[in-house]
Design a protein around this motif. Sequence first.
Motif, PDB file in Angstrom:
ATOM      1  N   SER A  22      46.536  27.254  44.084  1.00 57.68           N
ATOM      2  CA  SER A  22      45.403  26.492  44.609  1.00 57.68           C
ATOM      3  C   SER A  22      45.315  26.874  46.077  1.00 57.68           C
ATOM      4  CB  SER A  22      45.648  24.987  44.475  1.00 57.68           C
ATOM      5  OG  SER A  22      45.588  24.597  43.134  1.00 57.68           O
ATOM      6  N   LEU A  23      44.157  27.315  46.518  1.00 61.75           N
ATOM      7  CA  LEU A  23      44.067  27.873  47.859  1.00 61.75           C
ATOM      8  C   LEU A  23      44.415  26.851  48.939  1.00 61.75           C
ATOM      9  CD1 LEU A  23      41.631  30.596  48.921  1.00 61.75           C
ATOM     10  CD2 LEU A  23      42.206  28.819  50.547  1.00 61.75           C
ATOM     11  N   LYS A  24      44.104  25.592  48.685  1.00 60.09           N
ATOM     12  CA  LYS A  24      44.406  24.579  49.701  1.00 60.09           C
ATOM     13  C   LYS A  24      45.906  24.411  49.936  1.00 60.09           C
ATOM     14  CE  LYS A  24      44.119  20.559  46.550  1.00 60.09           C
ATOM     15  NZ  LYS A  24      45.426  19.985  46.741  1.00 60.09           N
ATOM     16  N   ASP A  25      46.739  24.888  48.987  1.00 59.22           N
ATOM     17  CA  ASP A  25      48.186  24.784  49.147  1.00 59.22           C
ATOM     18  C   ASP A  25      48.800  26.002  49.821  1.00 59.22           C
ATOM     19  OD1 ASP A  25      48.062  22.357  47.804  1.00 59.22           O
ATOM     20  OD2 ASP A  25      48.427  23.265  45.840  1.00 59.22           O
TER      21      ASP A  25
ATOM     22  N   PRO B 202      35.382  32.747  41.627  1.00 56.46           N
ATOM     23  CA  PRO B 202      34.336  31.746  41.876  1.00 56.46           C
ATOM     24  C   PRO B 202      34.903  30.336  41.995  1.00 56.46           C
ATOM     25  CG  PRO B 202      33.571  33.321  40.251  1.00 56.46           C
ATOM     26  CD  PRO B 202      35.013  33.655  40.514  1.00 56.46           C
ATOM     27  N   ARG B 203      34.506  29.681  43.050  1.00 56.11           N
ATOM     28  CA  ARG B 203      35.044  28.360  43.382  1.00 56.11           C
ATOM     29  C   ARG B 203      34.432  27.277  42.509  1.00 56.11           C
ATOM     30  NH1 ARG B 203      34.669  26.189  49.625  1.00 56.11           N
ATOM     31  NH2 ARG B 203      36.549  24.870  49.626  1.00 56.11           N
ATOM     32  N   VAL B 204      35.263  26.279  42.163  1.00 58.48           N
ATOM     33  CA  VAL B 204      34.784  25.087  41.464  1.00 58.48           C
ATOM     34  C   VAL B 204      34.437  24.051  42.540  1.00 58.48           C
ATOM     35  CG1 VAL B 204      35.394  23.387  39.680  1.00 58.48           C
ATOM     36  CG2 VAL B 204      36.327  25.682  39.564  1.00 58.48           C
ATOM     37  N   SER B 205      33.914  22.920  42.160  1.00 57.57           N
ATOM     38  CA  SER B 205      33.576  21.848  43.090  1.00 57.57           C
ATOM     39  C   SER B 205      34.723  21.549  44.054  1.00 57.57           C
ATOM     40  CB  SER B 205      33.244  20.573  42.301  1.00 57.57           C
ATOM     41  OG  SER B 205      33.355  19.429  43.115  1.00 57.57           O
ATOM     42  N   SER B 206      34.395  21.331  45.320  1.00 59.58           N
ATOM     43  CA  SER B 206      35.412  20.981  46.311  1.00 59.58           C
ATOM     44  C   SER B 206      35.493  19.465  46.538  1.00 59.58           C
ATOM     45  CB  SER B 206      35.110  21.680  47.636  1.00 59.58           C
ATOM     46  OG  SER B 206      33.881  21.230  48.175  1.00 59.58           O
ATOM     47  N   ASN B 207      34.667  18.696  45.842  1.00 59.80           N
ATOM     48  CA  ASN B 207      34.608  17.246  46.060  1.00 59.80           C
ATOM     49  C   ASN B 207      35.860  16.518  45.584  1.00 59.80           C
ATOM     50  OD1 ASN B 207      31.804  18.343  45.744  1.00 59.80           O
ATOM     51  ND2 ASN B 207      31.277  16.285  46.398  1.00 59.80           N
TER      52      ASN B 207
ATOM     53  N   ALA C  83      41.306  15.816  43.577  1.00 64.12           N
ATOM     54  CA  ALA C  83      40.324  16.891  43.674  1.00 64.12           C
ATOM     55  C   ALA C  83      39.634  17.050  42.321  1.00 64.12           C
ATOM     56  CB  ALA C  83      41.014  18.195  44.070  1.00 64.12           C
ATOM     57  N   GLU C  84      38.322  17.081  42.336  1.00 60.70           N
ATOM     58  CA  GLU C  84      37.561  17.216  41.095  1.00 60.70           C
ATOM     59  C   GLU C  84      37.907  18.510  40.359  1.00 60.70           C
ATOM     60  OE1 GLU C  84      32.977  16.588  39.624  1.00 60.70           O
ATOM     61  OE2 GLU C  84      33.299  17.464  41.606  1.00 60.70           O
ATOM     62  N   ALA C  85      38.191  19.573  41.105  1.00 57.95           N
ATOM     63  CA  ALA C  85      38.429  20.882  40.500  1.00 57.95           C
ATOM     64  C   ALA C  85      39.568  20.861  39.486  1.00 57.95           C
ATOM     65  CB  ALA C  85      38.730  21.914  41.595  1.00 57.95           C
ATOM     66  N   GLY C  86      40.668  20.189  39.821  1.00 57.45           N
ATOM     67  CA  GLY C  86      41.803  20.131  38.913  1.00 57.45           C
ATOM     68  C   GLY C  86      41.463  19.437  37.612  1.00 57.45           C
ATOM     69  N   LEU C  87      40.667  18.396  37.701  1.00 55.56           N
ATOM     70  CA  LEU C  87      40.261  17.642  36.514  1.00 55.56           C
ATOM     71  C   LEU C  87      39.289  18.454  35.659  1.00 55.56           C
ATOM     72  CD1 LEU C  87      39.829  14.318  38.452  1.00 55.56           C
ATOM     73  CD2 LEU C  87      41.555  14.709  36.710  1.00 55.56           C
ATOM     74  N   VAL C  88      38.421  19.224  36.322  1.00 54.31           N
ATOM     75  CA  VAL C  88      37.499  20.107  35.597  1.00 54.31           C
ATOM     76  C   VAL C  88      38.291  21.138  34.802  1.00 54.31           C
ATOM     77  CG1 VAL C  88      35.772  21.937  35.871  1.00 54.31           C
ATOM     78  CG2 VAL C  88      35.552  19.820  37.181  1.00 54.31           C
TER      79      VAL C  88
ATOM     80  N   THR D 248      35.429  14.003  53.023  1.00 53.94           N
ATOM     81  CA  THR D 248      35.374  15.449  53.272  1.00 53.94           C
ATOM     82  C   THR D 248      36.669  16.113  52.794  1.00 53.94           C
ATOM     83  OG1 THR D 248      34.069  14.917  55.239  1.00 53.94           O
ATOM     84  CG2 THR D 248      34.797  17.191  54.998  1.00 53.94           C
ATOM     85  N   PRO D 249      36.569  17.149  51.957  1.00 58.15           N
ATOM     86  CA  PRO D 249      37.755  17.738  51.336  1.00 58.15           C
ATOM     87  C   PRO D 249      38.636  18.532  52.302  1.00 58.15           C
ATOM     88  CG  PRO D 249      35.791  18.959  50.735  1.00 58.15           C
ATOM     89  CD  PRO D 249      35.316  17.757  51.477  1.00 58.15           C
ATOM     90  N   SER D 250      39.806  18.902  51.816  1.00 55.41           N
ATOM     91  CA  SER D 250      40.703  19.740  52.612  1.00 55.41           C
ATOM     92  C   SER D 250      40.246  21.193  52.522  1.00 55.41           C
ATOM     93  CB  SER D 250      42.146  19.607  52.119  1.00 55.41           C
ATOM     94  OG  SER D 250      42.252  20.008  50.772  1.00 55.41           O
ATOM     95  N   ALA D 251      40.648  21.996  53.479  1.00 57.89           N
ATOM     96  CA  ALA D 251      40.271  23.412  53.524  1.00 57.89           C
ATOM     97  C   ALA D 251      40.735  24.127  52.254  1.00 57.89           C
ATOM     98  CB  ALA D 251      40.883  24.076  54.753  1.00 57.89           C
ATOM     99  N   GLY D 252      39.817  24.822  51.626  1.00 56.50           N
ATOM    100  CA  GLY D 252      40.160  25.595  50.439  1.00 56.50           C
ATOM    101  C   GLY D 252      40.142  24.836  49.136  1.00 56.50           C
ATOM    102  N   GLN D 253      39.839  23.544  49.184  1.00 56.32           N
ATOM    103  CA  GLN D 253      39.876  22.735  47.959  1.00 56.32           C
ATOM    104  C   GLN D 253      38.849  23.260  46.941  1.00 56.32           C
ATOM    105  OE1 GLN D 253      40.834  18.551  48.316  1.00 56.32           O
ATOM    106  NE2 GLN D 253      39.049  18.000  47.129  1.00 56.32           N
ATOM    107  N   GLY D 254      39.275  23.336  45.678  1.00 59.03           N
ATOM    108  CA  GLY D 254      38.405  23.821  44.616  1.00 59.03           C
ATOM    109  C   GLY D 254      38.474  25.317  44.396  1.00 59.03           C
TER     110      GLY D 254
END
Length: 240
Positions: free
Chosen positions: A26-29, A45-50, A113-118, A136-142
């Motif tokens: 996960s890029l945010k990590d 391709p990035r998924v939602s960062s929300n 993070a929505e991306a993990g659930l998706v 507001t999400p963390s850098a790289g989330q999703g």
Amino acid sequence: MDSKGLFTKELDKSVLEEEVDFAVHSLKDVPTDLNEDLEIVAVPPRVSSNDVLISKFSWKELRPGATLGSSSLRREAFCNHHDKGLKLKPIRGNIETRIQKVMNGEIDATIMAEAGLVRLGLMNHVKYRFSIEEMTPSAGQGAIAVITRKDSLKKEIIQKISDYYSYQEVLAEKSLLNELGVGCQWPLGTSAKIKLDGIELYSVLLTKSGEILSKVRLKGPIKDAENLGKETGKIMSEYL
């Protein structure tokens, strides 16, 4: 102990020692101070960062005193900023474990993070989706990062799965972190979005108690994504 950081470093160690050709994170990590012999060669391709709320209650229904499990300084700061009087409790475990703690009533809610659930097909547990401005999400989330050695012969193959626009978005966000010298111990949210006329970077720096220190929204050409992050960092550094 930062278990995500340990796990990330273990995988990267395997890449450095050529036990594996590449690692997927996960890029945010991914730490901002990545080993000098490694590089991020692809961002698919990035998924939602929300961020999203996992709860039996909606965000509006959560009353003062309700317990919210979180191990994120950023999410806790935003909860404090919204002044709902929530009781914040530390929470550990993988996604399924955290969801189970909510469903079992150990806590009233958690934010993920929505991306993990998706990716895991668990969106049925989502009660509320926060807007980028609300949480507001963390850098790289999703986003996902594929890391290899700089001298890897597999780089050209791996680069074919990279998405240019996703890469530029996370480049802007990570450049902000680099400019601030973070891992910053201040809660920070940042989100870059590709628009028809370029790229927009929206970033919020808070205190742990939820006071907003700086809120910056900058736009520019997509090719200037990295500079956009640096410029935002210079503006925000005055508040640290």
